[in-house]
Design a protein around this motif. Structure first.
Motif, PDB file in Angstrom:
ATOM      1  N   PHE A 132       8.157  47.061  37.085  1.00  0.00           N
ATOM      2  CA  PHE A 132       7.000  46.188  36.898  1.00  0.00           C
ATOM      3  C   PHE A 132       6.799  45.361  38.163  1.00  0.00           C
ATOM      4  CE2 PHE A 132       8.748  46.482  32.487  1.00  0.00           C
ATOM      5  CZ  PHE A 132       7.702  47.207  31.949  1.00  0.00           C
ATOM      6  N   LEU A 133       5.531  45.140  38.529  1.00  0.00           N
ATOM      7  CA  LEU A 133       5.222  44.309  39.689  1.00  0.00           C
ATOM      8  C   LEU A 133       4.543  43.034  39.213  1.00  0.00           C
ATOM      9  CD1 LEU A 133       5.138  43.931  42.773  1.00  0.00           C
ATOM     10  CD2 LEU A 133       2.928  45.122  42.777  1.00  0.00           C
ATOM     11  N   PHE A 134       5.186  41.880  39.493  1.00  0.00           N
ATOM     12  CA  PHE A 134       4.684  40.576  39.068  1.00  0.00           C
ATOM     13  C   PHE A 134       4.301  39.729  40.277  1.00  0.00           C
ATOM     14  CE2 PHE A 134       7.365  40.354  34.877  1.00  0.00           C
ATOM     15  CZ  PHE A 134       6.640  41.432  34.379  1.00  0.00           C
ATOM     16  N   TRP A 135       3.459  38.745  40.051  1.00  0.00           N
ATOM     17  CA  TRP A 135       3.066  37.775  41.085  1.00  0.00           C
ATOM     18  C   TRP A 135       3.134  36.378  40.489  1.00  0.00           C
ATOM     19  CZ3 TRP A 135      -2.622  36.249  41.993  1.00  0.00           C
ATOM     20  CH2 TRP A 135      -2.723  35.311  43.037  1.00  0.00           C
ATOM     21  N   ARG A 136       4.007  35.560  41.050  1.00  0.00           N
ATOM     22  CA  ARG A 136       4.123  34.167  40.617  1.00  0.00           C
ATOM     23  C   ARG A 136       3.211  33.311  41.490  1.00  0.00           C
ATOM     24  NH1 ARG A 136       7.839  31.668  37.602  1.00  0.00           N
ATOM     25  NH2 ARG A 136       9.156  33.554  37.672  1.00  0.00           N
ATOM     26  N   THR A 137       2.388  32.470  40.851  1.00  0.00           N
ATOM     27  CA  THR A 137       1.422  31.695  41.616  1.00  0.00           C
ATOM     28  C   THR A 137       1.043  30.412  40.887  1.00  0.00           C
ATOM     29  OG1 THR A 137      -0.763  31.790  42.683  1.00  0.00           O
ATOM     30  CG2 THR A 137      -0.537  32.900  40.562  1.00  0.00           C
ATOM     31  N   LYS A 138       0.471  29.479  41.645  1.00  0.00           N
ATOM     32  CA  LYS A 138      -0.135  28.269  41.078  1.00  0.00           C
ATOM     33  C   LYS A 138      -1.634  28.243  41.360  1.00  0.00           C
ATOM     34  CE  LYS A 138       3.862  25.123  41.220  1.00  0.00           C
ATOM     35  NZ  LYS A 138       4.350  23.790  41.701  1.00  0.00           N
ATOM     36  N   ASP A 139      -2.176  29.363  41.850  1.00  0.00           N
ATOM     37  CA  ASP A 139      -3.599  29.424  42.172  1.00  0.00           C
ATOM     38  C   ASP A 139      -4.442  29.347  40.894  1.00  0.00           C
ATOM     39  OD1 ASP A 139      -2.817  29.708  44.731  1.00  0.00           O
ATOM     40  OD2 ASP A 139      -3.550  31.752  45.022  1.00  0.00           O
ATOM     41  N   GLU A 140      -5.698  28.990  41.085  1.00  0.00           N
ATOM     42  CA  GLU A 140      -6.640  28.976  39.965  1.00  0.00           C
ATOM     43  C   GLU A 140      -7.156  30.396  39.754  1.00  0.00           C
ATOM     44  OE1 GLU A 140     -10.683  26.671  38.395  1.00  0.00           O
ATOM     45  OE2 GLU A 140      -9.943  26.348  40.435  1.00  0.00           O
ATOM     46  N   ILE A 141      -6.523  31.100  38.828  1.00  0.00           N
ATOM     47  CA  ILE A 141      -6.863  32.481  38.512  1.00  0.00           C
ATOM     48  C   ILE A 141      -6.965  32.586  36.993  1.00  0.00           C
ATOM     49  CG2 ILE A 141      -6.160  34.899  38.668  1.00  0.00           C
ATOM     50  CD1 ILE A 141      -6.587  33.774  41.397  1.00  0.00           C
ATOM     51  N   LYS A 142      -8.006  33.247  36.508  1.00  0.00           N
ATOM     52  CA  LYS A 142      -8.160  33.409  35.063  1.00  0.00           C
ATOM     53  C   LYS A 142      -6.963  34.175  34.497  1.00  0.00           C
ATOM     54  CE  LYS A 142     -13.106  33.162  34.021  1.00  0.00           C
ATOM     55  NZ  LYS A 142     -14.255  33.913  33.479  1.00  0.00           N
ATOM     56  N   ALA A 143      -6.285  33.542  33.537  1.00  0.00           N
ATOM     57  CA  ALA A 143      -5.104  34.136  32.906  1.00  0.00           C
ATOM     58  C   ALA A 143      -5.473  34.702  31.543  1.00  0.00           C
ATOM     59  CB  ALA A 143      -4.002  33.093  32.775  1.00  0.00           C
ATOM     60  N   ARG A 144      -5.211  36.005  31.352  1.00  0.00           N
ATOM     61  CA  ARG A 144      -5.543  36.654  30.093  1.00  0.00           C
ATOM     62  C   ARG A 144      -4.264  36.959  29.308  1.00  0.00           C
ATOM     63  NH1 ARG A 144      -7.851  41.694  31.502  1.00  0.00           N
ATOM     64  NH2 ARG A 144      -6.487  43.009  30.252  1.00  0.00           N
ATOM     65  N   LYS A 145      -4.305  36.686  28.030  1.00  0.00           N
ATOM     66  CA  LYS A 145      -3.146  36.924  27.181  1.00  0.00           C
ATOM     67  C   LYS A 145      -3.022  38.409  26.813  1.00  0.00           C
ATOM     68  CE  LYS A 145      -3.246  32.403  24.850  1.00  0.00           C
ATOM     69  NZ  LYS A 145      -3.383  31.728  23.531  1.00  0.00           N
ATOM     70  N   PHE A 146      -1.802  38.819  26.546  1.00  0.00           N
ATOM     71  CA  PHE A 146      -1.573  40.117  25.946  1.00  0.00           C
ATOM     72  C   PHE A 146      -1.996  40.051  24.476  1.00  0.00           C
ATOM     73  CE2 PHE A 146       1.046  40.331  29.653  1.00  0.00           C
ATOM     74  CZ  PHE A 146       1.110  41.671  29.999  1.00  0.00           C
ATOM     75  N   MET A 147      -2.408  41.186  23.921  1.00  0.00           N
ATOM     76  CA  MET A 147      -2.861  41.226  22.534  1.00  0.00           C
ATOM     77  C   MET A 147      -1.661  41.369  21.596  1.00  0.00           C
ATOM     78  SD  MET A 147      -6.240  43.724  22.781  1.00  0.00           S
ATOM     79  CE  MET A 147      -5.406  44.994  23.747  1.00  0.00           C
TER      80      MET A 147
END
Length: 574
Positions: free
Chosen positions: A51-66
């Motif tokens: 899995f490739l993840f990106w940790r950030t504090k940027d203002e990016i729309k976060a979508r939940k898993f269903m």
């Protein structure tokens, strides 16, 4: 960049807490069969990629898993405004959405069944000896009703059995199955050797299932730490595009070309040109598709592997493909023309399986230039395949079986009767019913089918990028709910749905249908193609906003849609 293992339990625990999907991720697109294959691979201890993840504090729309997979979900319903804000730390999944969403649904969530119910995953803890016709060793099914042993509710591995070790779990299961065996009819009881073998399989499966959840050896994560290091959004976007478009990864077609080029040096260029031609209407065929078509048409089976192009048999196959290329090229061109001019497909949103087109090529290869009656049946085959999920399970098995039916000269036209008999034996639907029209996951395909019939063109054939049609309610859903008290099932009824350009849909305001369509009619819009009923199109004031008027319009329009859909999907019975 860090590279670390993680237990599945920890991953699931962090989903929608710290791990989210960025807004650039596409919707969940896996079919149920792909979800089951992932589980089977894990139970076999196969690797499933990092899995490739990106940790950030940027203002990016976060979508939940269903938590419960919805097949036609409105993604805007899953955004988390709080986590999307700047300076809020979160982890985004750049590569692995389909796998993680599948694992979430399998181990602690659910999918939406065809009758719109919550269906949880159950695992046959006695499986694992002989693969089924799909090649799966470990049987899993989603069920809206509780299943009895040997079906084990997968979510119990986290909840009910979360604090137990594998021996305790397997002992409890085997004890329960021993009790069931003791009360079974004599001719149905397991013999002592069978009991011993079953106990062994239950212990092995229980151990592997809990190992997947608890041990840090099955799942690996590469994390780009944008909090501690410099990973700006434009760089992340470039990485995302590369990992999700293939980048330099080798796929099955690349490996096959390496084996094929000795016999025909131009084969890769020829296949690339063919793929580009097929994608002329914004479709997404890859190079493996024409290769599978050629394998099937030449009687070598749909399973794509480089071994088929090596050795004496591989040389003979390549000679046959090269010699008959003119015939194959003509079949590919006819397939492309059929997709464009007959089916008018301009978006993969209305396609559930590209593999359903392989038997179409196979038929055209052996039966070029079909007449109008045959093309009508070919269209019906396509609609049935997409609507009834004919290719959602055991794809290669299905394609190989259909080759024996369609992969030969057929003077009487497309053999629809034999095709339907095959799918009936597989337990699939073969004729459209009104009940199918109420299935949420099918509404894009059904609406597209209606519009193609009425307009003679695809609503997805748009001039401006980003203006693909959205599903719109003729009677506004907010007003139906708040003013007339209707529930979702009555509001999201196919008879109340139409297509509307994305740009227009964004601009559209909540407006009573009589006023809206009168205004559109006055502005020169052909409202008949949307309303489908001539008397309403002639006089939009009939779209009165009251319970009786809404139900009458919706139900009459639904019946008109049924007439259109049944005539194109079931022409052999109408």
């Amino acid at each position: 960049m860090s590279y670390k293992p993680s237990s599945l339990f920890r991953l699931i625990e962090e989903l929608n807490r710290s791990i989210f999907l960025p807004h650039i991720q596409r919707p969940f697109v896996w079919e149920e069969d792909q979800m089951l294959r992932l589980f089977d691979s894990l139970m076999r201890n196969y690797p499933i990629q990092t899995f490739l993840f990106w940790r950030t504090k940027d203002e990016i729309k976060a979508r939940k898993f269903m938590e419960r997979v919805e097949w036609d979900a409105d993604l805007s319903d899953f955004y988390d405004p709080g986590k999307s804000k700047k300076d809020i730390e979160k982890v985004f999944v750049l590569d692995g959405q389909q796998r993680l969403q599948t694992l979430y649904a399998l181990f602690c969530g659910a999918i939406t069944s065809v009758d719109n119910r919550r269906a949880e995953a159950y695992f046959d803890v006695t499986s694992g000896m002989v693969p089924d016709d799909r090649g799966l060793l470990h049987r899993v099914q989603f069920s809206a009703e509780p299943l009895q042993l040997p079906w084990y509710r997968v979510a119990d591995a986290i909840s009910r059995d979360g604090q137990r070790n594998s021996e305790e779990v397997s002992d409890r299961i085997n004890s329960s199955m021993d009790n069931l065996n003791a009360t079974a009819p004599p001719d149905k009881r397991e013999t002592p050797p069978q009991v011993k073998e079953r106990e062994k399989r239950v212990r092995r499966n229980s151990g592997q299932l809990l190992s997947l959840l608890r041990e840090e050896k099955h799942f690996w994560i590469q994390e780009l730490d944008g909090v501690a290091n410099e990973y700006p959004y434009d760089r992340i976007l470039d990485i995302f595009v590369r990992v999700n478009s293939g980048g330099t990864k080798l796929d099955a077609s690349d490996l096959m070309f390496a084996a094929m080029k000795e016999a025909w040096s131009d084969i890769e260029e020829v296949i690339e040109q063919t793929t580009e031609m097929l994608n002329g209407t914004n479709l997404q065929f890859d190079k493996t598709f024409p290769l599978k078509c050629l394998l099937v048409a030449h009687g070598r089976g749909a399973e794509a592997s480089p071994e088929k192009f090596t050795g004496p048999d591989g040389d003979a196959l390549m000679t046959a493909i090269n010699t008959n290329w003119a015939k194959a090229e003509q079949a590919f061109q006819q397939l492309r023309d059929f997709l464009k001019h007959d089916l008018k497909i301009y978006a993969d949103k209305v396609i559930r399986s590209y593999n359903s087109f392989i038997p179409l090529f196979d038929f055209l290869y052996h039966n070029p230039k079909p007449n109008e009656a045959t093309r009508t049946l070919l269209k019906a085959y396509h609609y049935k395949a997409q609507l009834f999920g004919w290719y959602s399970q055991g794809t290669d098995t299905v394609v190989n079986a259909l080759h024996t039916i369609v992969g030969k000269p057929s003077p009487g036209g497309f053999p629809m009767t034999e095709v339907k008999e095959y799918f009936k034996k597989r337990g699939s639907a073969t004729e459209l019913t009104r009940a199918h029209m109420n299935e949420t996951r099918l509404r894009f395909i059904l609406l597209n089918q209606v519009y193609v019939d009425q307009m003679g063109a695809s609503p997805f054939d748009v001039k401006f990028k980003g203006n693909d049609p959205h599903v719109d309610h003729i009677y506004p859903q907010s007003m139906l709910r708040s003013k007339l008290g209707f529930l979702s099932a009555d509001i999201n009824h196919l008879g109340n749905l139409r297509f509307m350009g994305a740009t227009d849909n964004i601009r559209k305001r909540a407006e009573l249908p009589a006023e809206y369509f009168a205004r559109m009619k006055a502005g020169g819009m052909d409202i008949a193609k949307h309303l489908l009923l001539p008397d309403y199109a002639a006089d939009p004031t009939k779209l009165a906003f009251d319970t009786a008027s809404y139900k009458e319009f919706r139900d009459r329009r639904f019946e008109r849609m049924w007439d259109i859909l049944s005539s194109t999907t079931n022409p052999e019975v109408t």
